[in-house]
Write a protein that holds these residues in place. Structure first.
Motif, short mmCIF file in Angstrom:
data_model
loop_
_atom_site.label_atom_id
_atom_site.label_comp_id
_atom_site.label_asym_id
_atom_site.label_seq_id
_atom_site.Cartn_x
_atom_site.Cartn_y
_atom_site.Cartn_z
N ALA A 125 0.83 -1.21 0.00
CA ALA A 125 0.00 0.00 0.00
C ALA A 125 0.86 1.26 0.00
O ALA A 125 0.55 2.24 -0.69
CB ALA A 125 -0.93 -0.01 1.21
N ALA A 129 0.68 3.69 -3.15
CA ALA A 129 0.06 4.98 -2.85
C ALA A 129 0.96 6.13 -3.29
O ALA A 129 0.48 7.13 -3.85
CB ALA A 129 -0.25 5.09 -1.36
N ALA A 178 -4.42 -1.52 -8.98
CA ALA A 178 -4.33 -2.01 -7.60
C ALA A 178 -4.83 -3.45 -7.49
O ALA A 178 -4.21 -4.28 -6.80
CB ALA A 178 -5.11 -1.10 -6.66
N MET A 182 -2.29 -6.34 -6.57
CA MET A 182 -2.50 -7.00 -5.28
C MET A 182 -2.67 -8.50 -5.45
O MET A 182 -2.19 -9.29 -4.62
CB MET A 182 -3.71 -6.41 -4.57
N ARG A 216 -8.74 -2.05 2.54
CA ARG A 216 -8.24 -0.79 3.10
C ARG A 216 -7.02 -0.30 2.31
O ARG A 216 -6.85 0.91 2.11
CB ARG A 216 -7.89 -0.96 4.57
N ALA A 217 -6.19 -1.24 1.85
CA ALA A 217 -5.04 -0.85 1.04
C ALA A 217 -5.50 -0.24 -0.28
O ALA A 217 -4.97 0.79 -0.72
CB ALA A 217 -4.15 -2.06 0.77
N ALA A 218 -6.50 -0.85 -0.92
CA ALA A 218 -7.02 -0.30 -2.17
C ALA A 218 -7.64 1.07 -1.95
O ALA A 218 -7.46 1.99 -2.77
CB ALA A 218 -8.04 -1.27 -2.77
N LEU A 220 -6.81 3.22 0.37
CA LEU A 220 -5.72 4.17 0.60
C LEU A 220 -5.07 4.59 -0.71
O LEU A 220 -4.73 5.77 -0.91
CB LEU A 220 -4.69 3.55 1.53
N VAL A 221 -4.90 3.64 -1.62
CA VAL A 221 -4.31 3.94 -2.92
C VAL A 221 -5.21 4.89 -3.71
O VAL A 221 -4.74 5.86 -4.32
CB VAL A 221 -4.07 2.64 -3.70
N MET A 281 -4.14 0.75 8.12
CA MET A 281 -3.84 -0.56 7.55
C MET A 281 -3.93 -1.68 8.59
O MET A 281 -4.41 -2.77 8.30
CB MET A 281 -2.44 -0.55 6.92
#
Length: 338
Positions: A125, A129, A178, A182, A216-218, A220-221, A281
């Motif tokens: 992430a 990001a 993403a 991922m 959550r990572a997606a 954030l990106v 994260m």
């Protein structure tokens, strides 16, 4: 021709975006290769070697303790133990117990998918990001600096529609990148764990937890891409987004952190952005203040703690996104193209 498809094609064709994305992916590939090289599957041979290493260090410790005690006794005969730094009673010099030399401490590094993949998602992430923040800033910033935005507005004079369509194209491309990246990241680390570690304990609950972390990572990106887009739109130049990022990192992090530390503020990390990104994260980050303590029921002095949760992070990210994009849309509607 559809404005959305035109902007999506323009995003894909931009050389800076391509090279930047390639550089970010190469960084992720390097991380994965490093994890593969530095980890090792633990088997009977590794456990036997660890036992031998623990026994060797224990014997060396016993030998050193015996030599130190013999020296203490020799000096004690002259009555000068205190002057030489030896204890008054040489019998207190004893080797460290064998239990202190655990074989597990001598085992080589191994990648446990269940325990360590969440950290790998944080790395993923963070790298992606940063890449999409710069890509989003360049996507709209280059249009302003080159005059392309003015030409586009002659063809499609609805300013807000143009800006929102560009943003939609950017977020679509970023989301596609993403998801694919991922999936490849997960497959790569599953392979690393299979060859250089362990995949034991992977229940449906663990997969669900990783899935939520991936979401959550997606998110954030996507937020990073939107913020870069919004900052560049405000200044009508990519440099504003880059300057904003550098300002946050240099002034907002190091400067504020040093100032708060000098002022002896409790929980300095609670004022720093990386703490909230990590909490987003990992769902929660617990800060500890070792300068203050609270007595426990056992009478021990325990550090005062403070929890930063993903809900706290969501508020910060949401407010930042609304302010930046709101200001970008407002200025786009307010200004005339000259």
């Amino acid at each position: 021709m559809s404005l959305y498809r035109t902007e999506l094609r323009r995003l894909v064709k931009r050389r800076f975006v391509r090279y930047l994305t390639l550089a970010g992916l190469l960084v992720l590939v390097a991380v994965a290769i490093g994890m593969f090289v530095t980890n090792e599957r633990i088997g009977p041979a590794q456990r036997a070697a660890a036992e031998q290493a623990a026994e060797r260090d224990y014997r060396q410790n016993v030998e050193s303790a015996q030599q130190y005690r013999a020296e203490c006794e020799r000096v004690a005969a002259t009555g000068a133990t205190s002057e030489r730094g030896f204890p008054a009673d040489c019998s207190t010099i004893t080797p460290t117990p064998r239990e202190s030399f655990q074989a597990q401490w001598y085992l080589p590094a191994t990648f446990d998918f269940q325990e360590e993949f969440s950290t790998a998602l944080v790395i993923f992430a963070a790298v992606l990001a940063l890449v999409v923040l710069l890509a989003g800033a360049s996507f709209v910033g280059a249009e302003w600096s080159s005059g392309g935005m003015m030409n586009l507005l002659l063809w499609q004079p609805q300013r807000l529609r143009v800006l929102l369509t560009k943003l939609a194209a950017l977020l679509t491309g970023v989301l596609g990148l993403a998801v694919v990246a991922m999936a490849a990241w997960t497959a790569a680390f599953w392979g690393i764990a299979s060859q250089r570690g362990s995949t034991a304990g992977m229940t449906s609950g663990v997969w669900q937890s990783f899935g939520l972390t991936g979401l959550r990572a997606a998110a954030l990106v996507l937020i990073a891409a939107a913020l870069g887009f919004g900052l560049a739109s405000l200044g009508r130049h990519t440099a504003l987004a880059l300057g904003g990022v550098l300002g946050v990192l240099v002034i907002g992090q190091f400067g504020v952190g040093m100032l708060l530390s000098m002022a002896n503020v409790r929980f300095v990390e609670a004022w720093l952005l990386p703490t909230y990104l990590l909490a987003w994260m990992e769902k929660k980050v617990t800060l500890q203040n070792y300068d203050a303590c609270q007595a426990s029921y056992t009478g021990n002095c325990e550090a005062v703690t403070m929890d930063i949760t993903w809900q706290d992070s969501s508020v910060l990210l949401s407010v930042s996104l609304v302010l930046v994009l709101g200001a970008a849309l407002w200025t786009m509607r307010r200004r005339d193209i000259t």
